[in-house]
Design a protein around this motif. Structure first.
Motif, short mmCIF file in Angstrom:
data_model
loop_
_atom_site.label_atom_id
_atom_site.label_comp_id
_atom_site.label_asym_id
_atom_site.label_seq_id
_atom_site.Cartn_x
_atom_site.Cartn_y
_atom_site.Cartn_z
N GLY A 201 0.82 -1.21 0.00
CA GLY A 201 0.00 0.00 0.00
C GLY A 201 0.85 1.26 0.00
O GLY A 201 0.56 2.22 -0.73
N VAL A 202 1.90 1.26 0.81
CA VAL A 202 2.83 2.40 0.83
C VAL A 202 3.47 2.58 -0.54
O VAL A 202 3.53 3.69 -1.09
N GLY A 203 3.95 1.47 -1.12
CA GLY A 203 4.59 1.55 -2.43
C GLY A 203 3.63 1.97 -3.52
O GLY A 203 3.98 2.78 -4.40
N ARG A 204 2.41 1.43 -3.49
CA ARG A 204 1.42 1.78 -4.52
C ARG A 204 1.05 3.25 -4.45
O ARG A 204 0.93 3.92 -5.48
N TYR A 205 0.85 3.77 -3.23
CA TYR A 205 0.54 5.20 -3.10
C TYR A 205 1.70 6.04 -3.65
O TYR A 205 1.47 7.01 -4.39
N SER A 206 2.93 5.68 -3.31
CA SER A 206 4.09 6.46 -3.72
C SER A 206 4.26 6.47 -5.23
O SER A 206 4.51 7.52 -5.84
N ALA B 262 6.83 2.76 6.49
CA ALA B 262 6.54 4.01 5.79
C ALA B 262 7.75 4.52 5.02
O ALA B 262 7.61 5.25 4.03
N ALA B 263 8.95 4.13 5.46
CA ALA B 263 10.18 4.56 4.78
C ALA B 263 10.32 3.90 3.42
O ALA B 263 11.12 4.34 2.58
N LEU C 77 -6.13 7.17 2.36
CA LEU C 77 -5.41 7.64 1.17
C LEU C 77 -5.69 6.77 -0.05
O LEU C 77 -5.80 7.29 -1.18
N LEU C 78 -5.83 5.46 0.15
CA LEU C 78 -5.97 4.54 -0.98
C LEU C 78 -7.42 4.27 -1.36
O LEU C 78 -7.69 3.41 -2.19
N ASN C 79 -8.34 5.04 -0.78
CA ASN C 79 -9.75 4.89 -1.14
C ASN C 79 -10.40 6.21 -1.54
O ASN C 79 -11.62 6.25 -1.75
N PHE D 22 -11.04 -6.63 -1.54
CA PHE D 22 -10.25 -7.64 -0.83
C PHE D 22 -9.14 -6.97 -0.01
O PHE D 22 -8.96 -7.28 1.19
N ILE D 23 -8.41 -6.04 -0.62
CA ILE D 23 -7.34 -5.34 0.10
C ILE D 23 -7.92 -4.48 1.20
O ILE D 23 -7.35 -4.38 2.30
#
Length: 430
Positions: A79-84, A220-221, A391-393, A406-407
């Motif tokens: 999720g962190v990587g996808r947002y970035s 998060a890093a 953030l992801l929705n 699912f996620i």
């Protein structure tokens, strides 16, 4: 509002420039990347001890919790990587878009966390080295560890940092997994451990094990290390997902091996070890009594590799997060030299992580500081899980890269588990 617009404009320009500069050739797939760095950073001495003690107390009964923890971290870090990659933004940029309240939490957290973690990380690595070289000073090794991490990360050479992390992970894996194999683990008991069970008094322990497979703030890093790797745009999404999954699978196997050691050498023989970093030295003594000095020293080398990789990762990754935090406060565009690797804010946090904690090593850790560290740290995983859900929705992420049902279900369960663990940890502190 002007701050948000400034950052969005800077991000768009940067993303366009980056996309234009990326080669049009086929994406290079690699197994050694930011995921391995994040996983190596997240698994330190404390995680090894927690998992080993779980094996000591419950045998293989909580083996399934390690696997669940691995899946939890794969979901969160993806999720962190996808947002970035989908937005071109850093995690702190996303948090700031949710409101200034995020800074009220993050500021004291990263300051207090850095001070206490710096001392704990240096102490853990120093303990391994003092065990490897008997009759030498733990404090001396701890201070030398801090200075070495400081020197290696001061210039901010990510490629060197990534290669060092890969070497340390390799050593960790070969030593601990190799020694676990030597103990001839009980296969039927391992298979039974795959079936979820919660022995009496172990529920919070289950959550602690699951939460400890691979770090807290270092999750998060991950987005910052993607930028260091020059993985900026959605073009790298498949590579990022493979990188993340492989890295945490390797980490999961490593942590499972630690539980096997606890189950085979401690639980079956009814041997108790310390429930802090000293427990790893106690385990080395058990190994020496059963298999000889070579195996004991081999285990301590793996213990050192885990502790030192965590130090290196935090010195680099959390310093990048702090620099980004200051850049947002000062309304600087993303990628500004002052907030980048080797910039003045990055280096300022390196100094904070390295030298003030040395005073704690010499003077001891004040109780109030430890309580503050525990409270703020307990809130981080719920903070990360819940903010990622938002953030992801929502409009903060392009529609094609938002969560599916699912996620969302997995992230919701994970966040609820961490909220429960947070309440339990805070209650335990008082």
């Amino acid at each position: 509002m002007s701050q948000s617009n400034n950052h969005n404009g800077a991000t768009s320009a940067e993303g366009q420039q980056t996309q234009n500069s990326e080669p049009q050739a086929k994406v290079k797939w690699t197994l050694v990347g930011p995921g391995l760095v994040a996983a190596a950073t997240g698994v330190g001495a404390a995680d090894l001890v927690a998992t080993m003690i779980a094996g000591q107390r419950y045998g293989y009964a909580l083996l399934w919790a390690v696997i669940v923890g691995t899946i939890m971290k794969i979901v969160l870090v993806e999720g962190v990587g996808r947002y970035s990659l989908a937005t071109g933004n850093t995690m702190f940029h996303g948090w700031r878009e949710l409101g200034r309240w995020t800074s009220w939490y993050f500021a004291p957290y990263i300051v207090i966390w850095g001070l206490v973690y710096g001392a704990a990380a240096m102490s853990g690595t120093g303990l391994a080295l003092s065990a490897l070289f008997p009759r030498t000073s733990l404090t001396m090794w701890a201070i030398l560890t801090g200075v070495l991490c400081f020197a290696l990360t001061w210039l901010g050479q990510y490629q060197l940092f990534e290669k060092l992390a890969a070497i340390l992970v390799g050593i960790m894996f070969v030593t601990v997994v190799g020694i676990a194999a030597i103990t001839a683990p009980n296969l039927p008991e391992i298979l039974r451990g795959l079936v979820p069970t919660i022995p009496d008094g172990s529920f919070v322990y289950v959550l602690s094990i699951a939460g400890g497979v691979g770090g807290t703030i270092t999750l998060a890093a991950y987005g910052y290390w993607l930028r260091e790797k020059k993985w900026f745009t959605p073009k790298w999404m498949k590579v990022m997902r493979m990188d993340n999954s492989v890295a945490y699978a390797v980490t999961g196997i490593f942590v499972l091996a630690t539980l096997v050691l606890g189950a085979e050498l401690l639980y079956s023989a009814n041997v108790a070890v310390s429930d802090n970093d000293q427990g790893l030295v106690d385990m080395a003594d058990v190994l020496e009594a059963r298999y000889g000095t070579f195996i004991s020293k081999w285990f301590i080398v793996g213990f050192f590799s885990a502790a030192f990789s965590s130090c290196l990762g935090v010195w680099n990754g959390v310093s990048l997060m702090f620099a980004d935090y200051v850049g947002h406060l000062k309304n600087l565009p993303q990628g500004h030299p002052s907030t980048s690797t080797g910039g003045k804010y990055y280096r300022a946090y390196l100094i904070w992580l390295t030298f003030p904690p040395m005073l704690l090593l010499l003077l001891g850790k004040p109780t109030g500081l430890i309580i503050g560290y525990g409270v703020l740290g307990a809130f981080f995983m719920p903070f990360l899980g819940l903010t990622l859900l938002v953030l992801l929705n929502t409009k903060h992420t392009p529609k094609e890269w938002r969560n599916g049902w699912f996620i969302n279900t997995l992230m919701g369960i994970i966040s609820a588990a961490f909220v429960y663990l947070c309440v339990s940890q805070v209650a335990g502190l008082f």
